[in-house]
Motif scaffolding. Structure first.
Motif, PDB file in Angstrom:
ATOM      1  N   SER A  12     -33.145 -25.072 -40.458  1.00  0.00           N
ATOM      2  CA  SER A  12     -34.237 -25.530 -41.321  1.00  0.00           C
ATOM      3  C   SER A  12     -34.882 -24.396 -42.115  1.00  0.00           C
ATOM      4  N   ILE A  46     -40.805 -26.815 -47.510  1.00  0.00           N
ATOM      5  CA  ILE A  46     -42.051 -26.855 -46.743  1.00  0.00           C
ATOM      6  C   ILE A  46     -42.899 -25.624 -47.008  1.00  0.00           C
ATOM      7  N   ASP A  60     -37.196 -29.118 -44.853  1.00  0.00           N
ATOM      8  CA  ASP A  60     -37.019 -30.290 -44.004  1.00  0.00           C
ATOM      9  C   ASP A  60     -35.552 -30.707 -44.056  1.00  0.00           C
TER      10      ASP A  60
END
Length: 239
Positions: A12, A46, A60
């Motif tokens: 991520s 993010i 994400d």
């Protein structure tokens, strides 16, 4: 011109690495890409975290993926021009030496300087905040005069006071809270660079600049009370 490297950081996050040196040009590219992504954030982004020479993107993985971001970043970094430090220049008051900077005399002696001359050299520079990290609000500063660059201590201290003004190697730093460190303590500022109950909690940001203003120890108590009361102690100044 060195081609950026794209490095996976788990499932991520990824890092765009522009080089391997402490260099304003490399950091300018980091700031330029950071500004570009903040102005036009891709789906799933993010957070971005700028450092000396790289930018880390947290995303994400249910919205986007590594390959999609790499394609976007490859296009975004073609011909990317360094961005000048466009942040705030801050004047930060510092009490040098004595109980406020216990390593000042030793560092001065190591370089064959009088303590007053070391203070002159340290406070004459304009420091660039390359990154905030290690602990919340810790400002890593470039721009230290090479004549006073000093290798880190062989025995780190377990506790360094909040507000300590330090040097380690070619870097300088401002301590936002009590912390361990092997850097050399030249002085201390009453400025609170990190205050969780304040808005904003972080006073400084990557791309800002710092100039240190030597002050007499007699001013410490008043300035410390002002800082704890939430009053401004560091002043924005014209570049």
């Amino acid at each position: 011109m060195q081609t950026p490297r794209f490095l996976p950081c788990g499932d991520s996050a990824l890092t765009v690495e522009f080089g391997s040196a402490i260099d304003p040009g490399l950091n300018g590219k980091v700031l330029a890409l950071d500004s570009l992504l903040r102005a036009n954030p891709p789906a799933g982004l993010i957070e971005t975290v700028p450092t000396y020479r790289s930018l880390t993107l947290q995303f994400d993985p249910t919205t986007t993926d590594y390959d999609a971001l790499i394609r976007l970043l490859e296009e975004a970094t073609v011909g990317l021009q360094p961005q000048a430090a466009m942040g705030t220049r801050w004047r930060v008051p510092v009490v040098y030496g004595g109980e406020y900077g216990v390593d000042l005399d030793d560092v001065a002696e190591r370089h064959g300087l009088a303590p007053s001359r070391l203070i002159e050299l340290h406070s004459a520079a304009v420091y660039r905040i390359y990154m905030i990290g290690f602990i919340p609000g810790f400002a890593y500063l470039g721009g230290l005069d090479p004549r006073i660059a000093t290798s880190r201590r062989t025995q780190p201290r377990l506790k360094v006071p909040c507000g300590s003004i330090m040097i380690g190697g070619e870097q300088a730093g401002i301590v936002p809270m009590e912390m361990p460190s092997g850097w050399h303590l030249l002085g201390r500022t009453p400025v609170l660079s990190y205050a969780p109950g304040r808005d904003p909690a972080f006073l400084f940001a990557a791309g800002d600049e710092i100039v240190f203003d030597p002050i007499d120890a007699s001013r410490w108590n008043d300035l410390e009370r002002a800082a704890l009361a939430g009053e401004p102690v560091a002043e924005p100044v014209q570049a």
